[in-house]
Write a protein that holds these residues in place. Structure first.
Motif, PDB file in Angstrom:
ATOM      1  N   PHE A  75       0.831  -1.200   0.000  1.00 55.90           N
ATOM      2  CA  PHE A  75       0.000   0.000   0.000  1.00 55.90           C
ATOM      3  C   PHE A  75       0.871   1.258   0.000  1.00 55.90           C
ATOM      4  CE2 PHE A  75      -2.112   3.456   2.259  1.00 55.90           C
ATOM      5  CZ  PHE A  75      -3.247   3.616   1.476  1.00 55.90           C
ATOM      6  N   ALA A  76       1.913   1.267   0.837  1.00 49.19           N
ATOM      7  CA  ALA A  76       2.806   2.428   0.921  1.00 49.19           C
ATOM      8  C   ALA A  76       3.528   2.661  -0.405  1.00 49.19           C
ATOM      9  CB  ALA A  76       3.811   2.244   2.056  1.00 49.19           C
ATOM     10  N   ARG A  77       3.918   1.595  -1.090  1.00 47.48           N
ATOM     11  CA  ARG A  77       4.588   1.742  -2.379  1.00 47.48           C
ATOM     12  C   ARG A  77       3.638   2.325  -3.426  1.00 47.48           C
ATOM     13  NH1 ARG A  77       4.624   0.783  -7.192  1.00 47.48           N
ATOM     14  NH2 ARG A  77       2.877  -0.619  -7.000  1.00 47.48           N
ATOM     15  N   GLN A  78       2.405   1.841  -3.438  1.00 47.91           N
ATOM     16  CA  GLN A  78       1.420   2.366  -4.382  1.00 47.91           C
ATOM     17  C   GLN A  78       1.106   3.825  -4.074  1.00 47.91           C
ATOM     18  OE1 GLN A  78       0.131   0.905  -7.255  1.00 47.91           O
ATOM     19  NE2 GLN A  78      -0.489   3.031  -7.546  1.00 47.91           N
ATOM     20  N   ARG A  79       0.984   4.143  -2.796  1.00 48.72           N
ATOM     21  CA  ARG A  79       0.722   5.539  -2.388  1.00 48.72           C
ATOM     22  C   ARG A  79       1.879   6.443  -2.806  1.00 48.72           C
ATOM     23  NH1 ARG A  79      -2.327   9.673  -1.553  1.00 48.72           N
ATOM     24  NH2 ARG A  79      -1.936  10.870   0.323  1.00 48.72           N
ATOM     25  N   LEU A  80       3.101   5.962  -2.635  1.00 47.29           N
ATOM     26  CA  LEU A  80       4.274   6.733  -3.057  1.00 47.29           C
ATOM     27  C   LEU A  80       4.238   6.977  -4.561  1.00 47.29           C
ATOM     28  CD1 LEU A  80       7.002   8.057  -2.484  1.00 47.29           C
ATOM     29  CD2 LEU A  80       8.049   5.781  -2.683  1.00 47.29           C
ATOM     30  N   HIS A  81       3.915   5.959  -5.316  1.00 48.69           N
ATOM     31  CA  HIS A  81       3.823   6.112  -6.772  1.00 48.69           C
ATOM     32  C   HIS A  81       2.757   7.140  -7.144  1.00 48.69           C
ATOM     33  CE1 HIS A  81       2.295   5.058 -10.807  1.00 48.69           C
ATOM     34  NE2 HIS A  81       3.580   5.002 -11.073  1.00 48.69           N
ATOM     35  N   ASP A  82       1.602   7.057  -6.492  1.00 50.28           N
ATOM     36  CA  ASP A  82       0.516   8.003  -6.772  1.00 50.28           C
ATOM     37  C   ASP A  82       0.919   9.441  -6.440  1.00 50.28           C
ATOM     38  OD1 ASP A  82      -0.984   5.808  -7.546  1.00 50.28           O
ATOM     39  OD2 ASP A  82      -2.149   5.737  -5.682  1.00 50.28           O
ATOM     40  N   LEU A  83       1.553   9.616  -5.285  1.00 56.66           N
ATOM     41  CA  LEU A  83       1.996  10.960  -4.893  1.00 56.66           C
ATOM     42  C   LEU A  83       3.058  11.492  -5.848  1.00 56.66           C
ATOM     43  CD1 LEU A  83       2.156  10.496  -1.022  1.00 56.66           C
ATOM     44  CD2 LEU A  83       0.545  11.931  -2.296  1.00 56.66           C
ATOM     45  N   TYR A  84       3.993  10.624  -6.240  1.00 61.18           N
ATOM     46  CA  TYR A  84       5.036  11.027  -7.183  1.00 61.18           C
ATOM     47  C   TYR A  84       4.417  11.462  -8.513  1.00 61.18           C
ATOM     48  CZ  TYR A  84       8.704  10.602 -10.664  1.00 61.18           C
ATOM     49  OH  TYR A  84       9.559  10.843 -11.703  1.00 61.18           O
ATOM     50  N   THR A  85       3.436  10.703  -8.982  1.00 57.14           N
ATOM     51  CA  THR A  85       2.767  11.033 -10.244  1.00 57.14           C
ATOM     52  C   THR A  85       2.065  12.384 -10.158  1.00 57.14           C
ATOM     53  OG1 THR A  85       2.447   8.693 -10.732  1.00 57.14           O
ATOM     54  CG2 THR A  85       1.054  10.245 -11.918  1.00 57.14           C
ATOM     55  N   GLU A  86       1.447  12.652  -9.016  1.00 61.56           N
ATOM     56  CA  GLU A  86       0.693  13.891  -8.864  1.00 61.56           C
ATOM     57  C   GLU A  86       1.567  15.106  -8.562  1.00 61.56           C
ATOM     58  OE1 GLU A  86      -3.056  15.642  -6.262  1.00 61.56           O
ATOM     59  OE2 GLU A  86      -2.691  13.488  -6.328  1.00 61.56           O
ATOM     60  N   TYR A  87       2.571  14.944  -7.703  1.00 61.70           N
ATOM     61  CA  TYR A  87       3.318  16.094  -7.198  1.00 61.70           C
ATOM     62  C   TYR A  87       4.776  16.184  -7.660  1.00 61.70           C
ATOM     63  CZ  TYR A  87      -0.620  16.455  -4.004  1.00 61.70           C
ATOM     64  OH  TYR A  87      -1.880  16.562  -3.476  1.00 61.70           O
ATOM     65  N   ALA A 133      11.179   5.039 -10.922  1.00 63.78           N
ATOM     66  CA  ALA A 133      11.272   5.639 -12.244  1.00 63.78           C
ATOM     67  C   ALA A 133      10.689   4.710 -13.301  1.00 63.78           C
ATOM     68  CB  ALA A 133      12.714   5.981 -12.571  1.00 63.78           C
ATOM     69  N   LYS A 134      10.679   3.405 -13.009  1.00 60.09           N
ATOM     70  CA  LYS A 134      10.187   2.406 -13.964  1.00 60.09           C
ATOM     71  C   LYS A 134       8.699   2.152 -13.826  1.00 60.09           C
ATOM     72  CE  LYS A 134      14.630   0.117 -13.960  1.00 60.09           C
ATOM     73  NZ  LYS A 134      15.368  -1.074 -13.651  1.00 60.09           N
TER      74      LYS A 134
END
Length: 84
Positions: free
Chosen positions: A15-27, A82-83
């Motif tokens: 969950f934390a990895r997916q949340r990190l990916h989502d935040l990175y994509t948005e911000y 990044a991938k």
């Protein structure tokens, strides 16, 4: 740590990895919330690794990841994101 606690920790990491990916994509990478989430994920990974630190047996999850050749592994721990 029993089997259920280990499963919960793995789920928290996913969950934390997916949340990190989502935040990175948005911000983007430099945003404070992205960095904070990254530190949270790092701590969960550290907890998981500490579970196996004193064991002499192979680490099944790490062994499975290492044996798969999906290009997810590299010399930099942050290149994974990044991938994604």
């Amino acid at each position: 740590m029993n089997k259920d606690e280990k499963k919960t920790l793995i789920q928290q990491m996913e969950f934390a990895r997916q949340r990190l990916h989502d935040l990175y994509t948005e911000y983007g990478l430099g945003n404070a919330c992205v960095l904070e989430q990254s530190m949270l994920l790092d701590e969960l990974i550290n907890q998981f690794n500490r579970m196996f630190q004193t064991r002499k047996q192979p680490h099944q999850v790490v062994d499975q990841i290492m044996s798969s050749d999906n290009g997810m592994l590299s010399s930099s721990p942050h290149s994974f994101y990044a991938k994604v």
